[in-house]
Design an enzyme around this catalytic site. Structure first.
Site: not given
Lengths: 226, 664, 248
Positions: B42, B44, B336, B428
């Site tokens: 996204l 780059g 999370r 993640h």
């Protein structure tokens, strides 16, 4: 004019020609069948022979029929050329061929088409050429002399191997149509959630009924004489 | 002390003011300036496309066979934006505040505020590109909510938001490639950074198809090369995701900031065996309806682990819905980091529910019952049978999460409608990364880092649906402006020659490094080293860390590195397509990256966000921050002898008050 | 379970390849690619050349993995990429044949790896909306009917893996090209350029050496994202109307 060339040489344009000629040939099949079913009239061939004379004598019909031959040739030659381009585009084949993705007919349209072409050559050699060559017997209806193509048909279809060749050709035609009919609409971009199932349904009926109807003729004639 | 170059002024107007006073590069000069962009995710792809649109000469590199395959493609949930389309009180400040708080007060205020400001433009841009976001019946954009916030600001495209956003950026990039503004180099991997007179002026790449080593020169270098989660071997990252570009930059003088901040996602499909190569995420949205539990007694857990019982055999009163018990206010929807740690605690107590003992249940039975009953009511069915309720309920759940349930079944072979799902936390996302200032420029002039590759916006913990936002913000709306601050001073610099001594030396370094790896010719595969490294880092620098463990881990990693350089075996040749060689260079860099993570974790004597030190907990076992001593960014300089030097950037919070996060 | 694998080995683009037989011990919970990992670890420990195959995300979305398994791109399971295919679909003693994609436009790099740059070229020919960064109007300025947006989304889920061309007996890229055409032309944002887009993309597709669509439908069956050949009809329709309707 450049745009026509661009269109007709693009992959979709080339397919467009196959689709349109194919659909035209389907309408021809209908007309041809209507004429030929007269062979089954119980009138000693009168209706059929008059029809044959009309078909070979009328200048407009003659013009249309030469157009038809051109389109058959175009459909056949272009189909074979495209099949060979497509084969090259695939490169090599898989060692294992998959089952279940795409019907056999759809993958073998060129083979089926070639069979049909051979069948057409036999068919035309037998009848169309006979008609041209002028060596048929004559028969007279109401004082008019016409070539007795009906008798020629009777003689041909007395032989089992000719009938068998017709069966093979018509079977190939059925398979060819099973894919070709609806495929032609897909190529034209005519696909719709509501209408496509109808087109497909008509296509199935067409591709099975028309060859069967054609096949009845040689079979009926064969059994009436054997 | 590091200078973050944050412009002066009010937080809310800082970016606008800065932008309007920034140095510009005239169109004629842009055409003469060359920019290298490494990475086509996204950040780059959007940066390369936008810089190309502006008229710069861009060279863009990716190691995949196509720029469309970057791992941004796998992001599921969504992208946040302070649009306030739902009229639920969202604002730029609220997004800013949520992100700072979610990051446990360890990010830079000015960067985060800018992120919140440009978030709205991202949505507009993506819609204009044809990104098919989910829509309401009236045709307007739909939103959903994510963990840690109280508004609905997440835009999504089913479970494939990352894919759709990346394809938007990829298509924009393709357009620039077609019109010649961007030259694309597929299957080229950056193996070194080249500095000339202290400025970043180029990269050395290996053509992965042919093995050729090439020099590429430009006026500046932009790295958008993603995170380092694959240090752990098992993560939700793609197999090829690596830290090499970033790590090579660090070895050329850039700094690695906050490397110990790693996000462990609580809902992933558990490891099934030693052969496991990667982990698959199940979207956070599942915790809206799924209830997390383990058996109350260890005996029951043992029976499940041995396959004698299943989750269905455990009676309701014998189940411990531990998130609901420990965090009644947020229940199953705690952030999370909290959810992940709680799962670890349960499994450490021996209550895990898989063969390996490393899984907890995510149970939809209650949701299916609830939905089934309410559906029966709406359909006007009186006294519905149990099976009718079950069927209706399953249908509702299928509509909401069908594709996720299907994916779960594909991977595990178990039907999650009948059996509770088994989940376990997995690595993640990495909040740490290359240190950058407000302009996204590293401490090496002319070297920029964007997206997950930099450290700037998420502090110690990232909120859901913020990674996509940051990647695109950096690429579309930040770097195109801030790069001018550097390039405006370079308009008199002629094209950088790749024939200088510096390029020659860098190329030789790469060749030597590859030859050295190949020459080891030992007996163990690259993969086996990577697995071992992953186990060490997961064990000692994973969900929870302790001083003793970290000290032990440093030694283990150093030993492993030594072993790697004496016993690794790389088949094939250097000058051909050789995936094992690619892996080897990446693992070599992970072996160093792992060490710097441990060093950082040891240094940070507090618990914050993704960094949980067992020594620093409250009486209830919750994370305990130390704002007095650790409100700073730790940016590390690598030293081959192990004396890594820390550079500090102190974090100032002028617009928010530092508070303890509580979800009780 | 014990498996026999017939794997296509080919040193490089120009070398001649052939199927080689390998034995591998697999676990039912492994993914197909993990089974190949196990085999590769074996090969490496024997100091022989591991099998090269493209893969990356291993969660069915990046489009890297590309094997043809027993004649089917991405194997026998419907709507599933190779990386999401699991070994529980096989049984002890099975023989599995693994080949690279075959289409002239996808040359083989090594073993099972092919070069699919031709798909990028098709997108570069026009598979985008020409909007520069910063030019966009508000996201809600143009409402789009939910059903249309969903249809566009379905087409846009294409992962560019190349299975369609690999499955096609003609090596045709029509499903891929049509998915992008449909995605963009269904949306108002993509409407403006749709006439030139469809002509440019088809021209590029032809130039890359892909074959022609003969409506076999194998692409649709093997597409891991289950993209429909409805899109191909749309492409045909749009191409014909653009070619006949345009002034040039």
């Amino acid at each position: 004019m450049r745009w026509i060339i661009n269109l007709l040489t693009s992959s979709i344009g080339l397919k467009l020609v196959m689709s349109l000629t194919g659909l035209f040939l389907c309408t021809f099949l209908l007309a041809h069948l209507a004429g030929n079913l007269q062979l089954l009239y119980n009138d000693g061939g009168e209706a059929f022979n008059l029809y044959a004379k009309f078909m070979t004598g009328n200048p407009l019909i003659k013009f249309i029929s030469y157009g038809l031959y051109t389109l058959i040739l175009l459909h056949a030659v272009q189909g074979l050329v495209l099949a060979s381009i497509n084969k090259k585009s695939k490169g090599s084949k898989y060692a294992v061929s998959a089952k279940g993705n795409g019907s056999w007919a759809s993958k073998n349209m060129a083979l089926l088409g070639t069979l049909i072409l051979f069948f057409l050559l036999i068919h035309m050699g037998d009848f169309w050429w006979a008609m041209k060559r002028n060596n048929l017997e004559y028969v007279t209806y109401d004082g008019v002399e016409v070539k007795n193509l009906y008798k020629k048909v009777q003689i041909s279809f007395k032989e089992w191997y000719i009938v068998l060749a017709y069966m093979v050709g018509l079977f190939a035609l059925a398979l060819h149509l099973l894919h070709g009919f609806s495929s032609a609409f897909q190529t034209l971009g005519l696909r719709h959630k509501k209408y496509t199932p109808i087109i497909k349904g008509i296509g199935y009926i067409f591709s099975i009924l028309i060859p069967i109807a054609f096949a009845i003729i040689p079979i009926a004639i064969f059994f009436s004489q054997n | 002390m590091l200078n973050s170059n944050v412009p002066p002024g009010e937080l809310s107007t800082k970016w606008t003011e800065y932008r309007s006073k920034m140095n510009l590069v005239a169109p004629g000069n842009k055409r003469r300036l060359e920019v290298i962009v490494v990475g086509t995710g996204l950040a780059g792809a959007s940066a390369a496309a936008t810089l190309g649109e502006l008229g710069y000469n861009v060279k863009c590199f990716c190691f995949h066979d196509s720029p469309r395959r970057a791992h941004s493609i796998a992001a599921q949930g969504g992208i946040n934006a302070a649009k306030n389309y739902q009229n639920d009180g969202d604002s730029i400040y609220r997004l800013f505040y949520d992100t700072i708080k979610g990051g446990d007060y360890r990010s830079r205020e000015s960067n985060v505020h800018r992120l919140a400001e440009v978030s709205t433009e991202i949505i507009d841009q993506c819609v204009a590109q044809g990104v098919p976001f989910a829509r309401e019946y009236g045709g307007l954009l739909a939103n959903r909510s994510f963990g840690g916030v109280q508004v609905s600001r997440t835009f999504y495209a089913r479970g494939q938001t990352g894919q759709q956003l990346l394809l938007g950026a990829y298509q924009s990039l393709s357009r620039q490639i077609a019109n010649g503004n961007v030259k694309m180099y597929n299957r080229h991997e950056m193996l070194d950074l080249v500095k000339v007179d202290g400025k970043a002026r180029g990269i050395i790449t290996r053509n992965l198809l042919t093995g050729e080593i090439d020099r590429h020169a430009a006026h500046c270098v932009v790295m958008a090369t993603g995170g380092y989660g694959n240090v752990y071997y098992l993560s939700t990252n793609a197999m090829g995701s690596n830290v090499s570009a970033g790590w090579r930059a660090v070895r050329r003088g850039a700094l690695m900031a906050n490397p110990c901040y790693v996000q462990i996602h609580p809902t992933c499909i558990p490891v099934s065996g030693e052969y496991q190569s990667k982990l698959t995420l199940m979207s956070e949205s599942l915790r809206n309806d799924g209830r997390v539990w383990v058996p109350k007694s260890i005996e029951d857990a043992k029976a499940i682990q041995e396959g004698k019982k299943t989750g269905l055999d455990i009676a309701e009163e014998d189940r411990d819905y531990y998130l609901e018990r420990r965090y009644p206010a947020f229940g199953n929807l705690v952030p999370r980091d909290v959810a992940s740690r709680a799962a670890k605690v349960a499994c450490d107590e021996g209550k895990g529910v898989s063969k390996t003992g490393l899984a907890v249940y995510l149970d939809f039975a209650a949701a299916i019952q609830r939905y089934g009953k309410s559906e029966a009511l709406t359909q006007g069915i009186d006294n519905p049978s149990a099976s009718a309720i079950l069927k209706l309920g399953e249908d509702v759940v299928r509509k909401k999460y069908g594709n996720l349930f299907q994916m779960y079944e594909k991977i595990t072979g178990e039907n999650p409608y009948k059996m509770p799902m088994k989940i376990f936390p997995a690595v993640h996302y990495t909040m740490g990364g290359i240190w950058v200032d407000y302009n996204l420029e590293t401490n090496v002039p002319g070297l920029f880092a964007l997206g997950e590759a930099n450290f700037s916006d998420h502090g110690a913990n990232r909120l859901g649906a913020s990674a996509l936002m940051q990647g695109l913000a950096d690429g579309y709306f930040v770097i195109p402006y801030t790069i001018g601050q550097f390039l405006s001073k370079e308009i008199r610099t002629p094209n950088i020659s790749p024939d200088s001594a510096e390029f020659e030396q860098a190329e030789q370094d790469v060749r030597d490094r590859l030859a050295k790896l190949k020459a080891i010719n030992g007996n163990q595969s690259v993969e086996s080293f990577h697995r071992k490294l992953g186990k060490i880092i997961w064990e000692y620098c994973g969900m929870s860390r302790s001083e003793a463990g970290l000290n032990k881990a440093i030694g283990l990693v150093r030993d492993l590195r030594k072993e790697f350089y004496s016993d690794v075996y790389i088949p094939g040749e250097l000058d051909e397509y050789n995936p094992e060689l690619e892996k080897a260079t990446r693992v070599a860099d992970f072996l160093e990256m792992g060490e710097i993570m441990i060093v950082d974790a040891l240094n940070r004597n507090e618990s914050c966000g993704g960094h949980f030190r067992e020594e620093y907990t409250s009486e209830e076992g919750e994370a305990k921050r130390n704002d007095a001593d650790y409100t700073y960014v730790a940016a590390w300089e690598w030293d081959d002898d192990g004396n890594h030097k820390m550079h500090r950037e102190d974090l100032e919070f002028k617009n928010v008050e530092l508070k303890t996060r509580s979800y009780k | 379970m014990k498996l026999k694998l017939q794997v296509w080995r080919q040193k490089n683009k120009n070398a001649k390849g052939s199927l080689k037989l390998y034995n591998v011990e697999a676990d039912e919970h492994m993914s197909f690619l993990e089974m190949l990992d196990v085999l590769n670890e074996q090969l490496i420990s024997d100091k022989s050349d591991p099998i090269a195959f493209d893969h990356d995300c291993r969660e069915g979305i990046c489009g890297s993995c590309s094997l043809v398994i027993d004649g089917r791109p991405h194997g026998p399971q419907q709507g599933t990429t190779t990386c999401q295919l699991h070994m529980r679909h096989y049984k002890d003693g099975d023989t599995i044949t693994i080949e690279p994609y075959r289409a002239k436009a996808f040359p083989i790099v090594k073993d099972l790896v092919t070069q699919r740059t031709a798909y990028d070229k098709i997108i570069q020919a026009g598979g985008y909306v020409s909007v520069n960064t910063g030019q966009a109007v508000d996201g809600n300025a143009i409402p789009i009917e939910g059903g249309i947006a969903a249809k566009a989304f379905d087409a846009a889920t294409c992962i560019g893996c190349g299975a369609c061309a690999a499955a096609c007996p003609n090596g045709s890229a029509m499903l891929f090209t049509s998915a992008k055409i449909a995605h963009l032309s269904l949306l108002p944002q993509g409407q403006i350029e749709h006439k030139s887009r469809v002509r440019k993309m088809v021209a590029q597709m032809d130039k890359e050496g892909f074959g022609m669509c003969s409506n076999v439908g194998a692409c649709e069956v093997d597409c891991p994202k289950e993209i429909s050949t409805d899109n191909i009809a749309r492409l045909n329709r749009e191409y014909l109307s653009a070619s006949l309707g345009a002034e040039d």
